[in-house]
Scaffold this motif. Structure first.
Motif: not given
Length: 218
Positions: A39-55
């Protein structure tokens, strides 16, 4: 020198062997580790730099069509394609109001609970699924936090998705998707304090600026 190296390797092997033996001899600990992995989820979500590339990477250049090659390129270009954890596969089987206990964080008991679910036979234009994370001390609920959320607006061809990742912190990513691609709503990082409360450690939020026609995050 060779003898010292041999002794060091022997010591490391013995240490790791003892740790593995302790885990193997403790079925409850093995079960907790397995449940957290499930149930842990996807560890990419823990990385702010990854999230900032979405847009920038998930905006679709050809929202109303394009060749198969263009569509496949845009799919791979979007960093969300790197997420491999299948939330639907894990969340959907959870029964409404079922409690799924996970290993404690900071000695605080925690569990997941599905508080809303999507009825596949529903004819409503908007459907919502939601899972919360609860903290408990002495069998009393202390705090709760929505960590998973899916809102389908079929009339608007719009989906709002909120996903999570749990280690010693709780990371949450929320974004919206339509025919133009995906844009971030917010990213948040929480800890659990010794009194069982969720504490916001880091975050950024976004809104679409119509004047500049772009998502603005801060």
């Amino acid at each position: 020198m060779k003898r010292k190296l041999f002794m060091l390797m022997h010591s490391l092997i013995f240490t790791f062997g003892c740790v593995e033996a302790r885990i193997n001899s403790n079925p409850e600990q093995k079960t907790q580790i397995s449940k957290m992995e499930t149930y842990q989820g996807d560890n990419h979500i823990s990385r702010k730099d990854f999230v900032k590339k979405i847009d920038s990477s998930c905006t679709i250049a050809h929202p109303y069509g394009g060749t198969n090659e263009e569509i496949e390129y845009e799919r791979k270009r979007c960093v969300l394609s790197k997420m491999t954890f299948d939330y639907d596969e894990i969340i959907n089987p959870i029964i409404l109001n079922e409690k799924v206990y996970l290993p404690p964080i900071n000695d605080i008991n925690i569990y997941l609970e599905k508080v809303k679910e999507i009825n596949s036979s529903s004819l409503e234009s908007v459907t919502i699924a939601e899972v919360k994370l609860f903290t408990k001390i002495n069998d009393q609920i202390v705090d709760s936090l929505t960590i998973y959320y899916i809102k389908n607006d079929y009339d608007a061809f719009y989906v709002e998705s909120q996903y999570y990742y749990i280690d010693k912190f709780i990371y949450i990513l929320k974004y919206g998707s339509d025919e133009d691609g995906s844009l971030v709503k917010f990213w948040k990082k929480y800890s659990i304090s010794t009194n069982g409360k969720f504490k916001l450690e880091d975050f950024f939020e976004c809104h679409f600026d119509n004047n500049f026609e772009k998502n603005v995050c801060k």
